[in-house]
Design a protein around this motif. Sequence first.
Motif, PDB file in Angstrom:
ATOM      1  N   THR A   1      32.032  52.708  52.370  1.00 16.14           N
ATOM      2  CA  THR A   1      32.888  51.825  51.587  1.00 16.14           C
ATOM      3  C   THR A   1      32.459  50.381  51.826  1.00 16.14           C
ATOM      4  OG1 THR A   1      34.728  53.356  51.737  1.00 16.14           O
ATOM      5  CG2 THR A   1      35.260  51.071  51.235  1.00 16.14           C
ATOM      6  N   PHE A   2      32.226  49.672  50.751  1.00 18.60           N
ATOM      7  CA  PHE A   2      31.872  48.260  50.830  1.00 18.60           C
ATOM      8  C   PHE A   2      33.105  47.471  50.424  1.00 18.60           C
ATOM      9  CE2 PHE A   2      27.905  50.439  50.205  1.00 18.60           C
ATOM     10  CZ  PHE A   2      27.080  49.815  51.111  1.00 18.60           C
ATOM     11  N   SER A   3      33.554  46.573  51.298  1.00 19.34           N
ATOM     12  CA  SER A   3      34.764  45.816  50.976  1.00 19.34           C
ATOM     13  C   SER A   3      34.578  44.355  51.318  1.00 19.34           C
ATOM     14  CB  SER A   3      35.972  46.385  51.722  1.00 19.34           C
ATOM     15  OG  SER A   3      35.819  46.198  53.107  1.00 19.34           O
ATOM     16  N   ALA A   4      35.351  43.534  50.630  1.00 22.67           N
ATOM     17  CA  ALA A   4      35.384  42.095  50.876  1.00 22.67           C
ATOM     18  C   ALA A   4      36.840  41.662  50.804  1.00 22.67           C
ATOM     19  CB  ALA A   4      34.548  41.350  49.838  1.00 22.67           C
ATOM     20  N   THR A   5      37.255  40.883  51.776  1.00 23.30           N
ATOM     21  CA  THR A   5      38.632  40.376  51.830  1.00 23.30           C
ATOM     22  C   THR A   5      38.586  38.861  51.809  1.00 23.30           C
ATOM     23  OG1 THR A   5      39.275  42.288  53.148  1.00 23.30           O
ATOM     24  CG2 THR A   5      40.792  40.424  53.120  1.00 23.30           C
ATOM     25  N   LEU A   6      39.318  38.273  50.880  1.00 23.43           N
ATOM     26  CA  LEU A   6      39.363  36.820  50.735  1.00 23.43           C
ATOM     27  C   LEU A   6      40.809  36.348  50.749  1.00 23.43           C
ATOM     28  CD1 LEU A   6      36.746  36.296  47.886  1.00 23.43           C
ATOM     29  CD2 LEU A   6      36.437  35.880  50.315  1.00 23.43           C
ATOM     30  N   PRO A   7      41.036  35.112  51.195  1.00 19.93           N
ATOM     31  CA  PRO A   7      42.404  34.572  51.144  1.00 19.93           C
ATOM     32  C   PRO A   7      42.814  34.271  49.712  1.00 19.93           C
ATOM     33  CG  PRO A   7      40.893  32.920  51.967  1.00 19.93           C
ATOM     34  CD  PRO A   7      40.106  34.184  51.828  1.00 19.93           C
ATOM     35  N   ARG A   8      44.075  34.377  49.475  1.00 20.33           N
ATOM     36  CA  ARG A   8      44.628  34.128  48.147  1.00 20.33           C
ATOM     37  C   ARG A   8      44.339  32.696  47.710  1.00 20.33           C
ATOM     38  NH1 ARG A   8      50.847  33.665  46.300  1.00 20.33           N
ATOM     39  NH2 ARG A   8      50.356  32.128  44.739  1.00 20.33           N
ATOM     40  N   GLU A   9      44.050  32.541  46.442  1.00 18.31           N
ATOM     41  CA  GLU A   9      43.914  31.201  45.882  1.00 18.31           C
ATOM     42  C   GLU A   9      44.985  31.023  44.823  1.00 18.31           C
ATOM     43  OE1 GLU A   9      39.964  30.000  44.852  1.00 18.31           O
ATOM     44  OE2 GLU A   9      39.143  30.801  46.709  1.00 18.31           O
ATOM     45  N   SER A  10      44.620  30.886  43.573  1.00 18.10           N
ATOM     46  CA  SER A  10      45.603  30.574  42.534  1.00 18.10           C
ATOM     47  C   SER A  10      46.253  31.809  41.928  1.00 18.10           C
ATOM     48  CB  SER A  10      44.937  29.781  41.423  1.00 18.10           C
ATOM     49  OG  SER A  10      43.948  30.580  40.808  1.00 18.10           O
ATOM     50  N   LEU A  11      45.607  32.951  41.997  1.00 25.68           N
ATOM     51  CA  LEU A  11      46.064  34.180  41.336  1.00 25.68           C
ATOM     52  C   LEU A  11      46.343  33.956  39.857  1.00 25.68           C
ATOM     53  CD1 LEU A  11      48.363  35.844  44.015  1.00 25.68           C
ATOM     54  CD2 LEU A  11      46.038  36.467  43.393  1.00 25.68           C
ATOM     55  N   GLY A  12      45.558  33.103  39.245  1.00 25.33           N
ATOM     56  CA  GLY A  12      45.635  32.890  37.802  1.00 25.33           C
ATOM     57  C   GLY A  12      46.673  31.891  37.347  1.00 25.33           C
ATOM     58  N   VAL A  13      47.367  31.235  38.263  1.00 22.35           N
ATOM     59  CA  VAL A  13      48.382  30.247  37.880  1.00 22.35           C
ATOM     60  C   VAL A  13      47.811  28.860  38.168  1.00 22.35           C
ATOM     61  CG1 VAL A  13      50.701  29.430  38.248  1.00 22.35           C
ATOM     62  CG2 VAL A  13      50.203  31.858  38.417  1.00 22.35           C
ATOM     63  N   PHE A  14      47.624  28.093  37.100  1.00 17.68           N
ATOM     64  CA  PHE A  14      47.059  26.770  37.215  1.00 17.68           C
ATOM     65  C   PHE A  14      48.048  25.737  36.699  1.00 17.68           C
ATOM     66  CE2 PHE A  14      43.517  29.721  36.485  1.00 17.68           C
ATOM     67  CZ  PHE A  14      42.810  29.527  37.663  1.00 17.68           C
ATOM     68  N   LYS A  15      47.773  24.485  36.920  1.00 17.73           N
ATOM     69  CA  LYS A  15      48.628  23.434  36.376  1.00 17.73           C
ATOM     70  C   LYS A  15      48.691  23.548  34.871  1.00 17.73           C
ATOM     71  CE  LYS A  15      48.068  19.950  39.907  1.00 17.73           C
ATOM     72  NZ  LYS A  15      47.648  18.598  40.233  1.00 17.73           N
ATOM     73  N   GLY A  16      49.853  23.483  34.329  1.00 11.93           N
ATOM     74  CA  GLY A  16      50.026  23.631  32.900  1.00 11.93           C
ATOM     75  C   GLY A  16      50.227  25.065  32.464  1.00 11.93           C
ATOM     76  N   GLY A  17      50.146  26.022  33.420  1.00  8.98           N
ATOM     77  CA  GLY A  17      50.423  27.427  33.122  1.00  8.98           C
ATOM     78  C   GLY A  17      49.324  28.156  32.397  1.00  8.98           C
ATOM     79  N   THR A  18      48.094  27.631  32.409  1.00  2.00           N
ATOM     80  CA  THR A  18      46.984  28.305  31.713  1.00  2.00           C
ATOM     81  C   THR A  18      46.194  29.144  32.705  1.00  2.00           C
ATOM     82  OG1 THR A  18      45.502  26.449  32.089  1.00  2.00           O
ATOM     83  CG2 THR A  18      46.791  26.443  30.053  1.00  2.00           C
ATOM     84  N   SER A  19      45.440  30.060  32.159  1.00  2.00           N
ATOM     85  CA  SER A  19      44.609  30.924  32.990  1.00  2.00           C
ATOM     86  C   SER A  19      43.214  31.017  32.367  1.00  2.00           C
ATOM     87  CB  SER A  19      45.226  32.322  33.091  1.00  2.00           C
ATOM     88  OG  SER A  19      44.362  33.184  33.775  1.00  2.00           O
ATOM     89  N   ASP A  20      42.184  31.019  33.216  1.00  2.00           N
ATOM     90  CA  ASP A  20      40.814  31.134  32.733  1.00  2.00           C
ATOM     91  C   ASP A  20      40.357  32.583  32.629  1.00  2.00           C
ATOM     92  OD1 ASP A  20      40.588  28.441  32.556  1.00  2.00           O
ATOM     93  OD2 ASP A  20      39.556  28.191  34.471  1.00  2.00           O
ATOM     94  N   CYS A  21      41.116  33.496  33.198  1.00  2.00           N
ATOM     95  CA  CYS A  21      40.690  34.902  33.240  1.00  2.00           C
ATOM     96  C   CYS A  21      41.128  35.625  31.977  1.00  2.00           C
ATOM     97  CB  CYS A  21      41.307  35.588  34.463  1.00  2.00           C
ATOM     98  SG  CYS A  21      40.846  34.772  35.999  1.00  2.00           S
ATOM     99  N   ASN A  22      40.287  36.549  31.539  1.00  2.00           N
ATOM    100  CA  ASN A  22      40.608  37.343  30.349  1.00  2.00           C
ATOM    101  C   ASN A  22      41.073  38.706  30.772  1.00  2.00           C
ATOM    102  OD1 ASN A  22      39.575  35.107  29.202  1.00  2.00           O
ATOM    103  ND2 ASN A  22      37.806  36.088  28.302  1.00  2.00           N
TER     104      ASN A  22
END
Length: 151
Positions: A130-151
């Motif tokens: 099993t290959f895994s990577a663990t990263l700390p939380r960042e924005s989780l898709g919530v940016f200023k103005g309520g927009t998201s760059d993810c599709n």
Amino acid sequence: MRTLTTARGVYAVEFSIVASVFFLFLFASIEVGRLLYTYNVLHEAARRAARIAVVCQVNTDVSSQALFNGSNLIPNLSSSNLEISYLQLNGSPSTDLVYGSDIRLVRAAITNYQHQFLVPGLTRTLNSPTFSATLPRESLGVFKGGTSDCN
């Protein structure tokens, strides 16, 4: 004269034995290189999936972006091999996936991948770790103005 006629095919037999051992080692070393390449791609896919998951909303389909946008870098890698986990700081699963208030870590893991080891006469199917990577939380898709760059 009799020894010359009986020794006529010895060189061909010696060559076939030495050549078969040589080519077996040659193809085995190429396959080990391909195996290491595959493991490197799996590790990178897990890292990319974790990176995309920390900046996108929880319900985003990470697999299509993380698995190299469908390019066939390695065979048999699909979204069923990718597991995304949203975790609390102590490593237990998050209970609030709607608002993400207790999400502190995101783990992406590539599991159950099977690699075909193709050496003539030694063909095997290897189960990869099993290959895994663990990263700390960042924005989780919530940016200023309520927009998201993810599709």
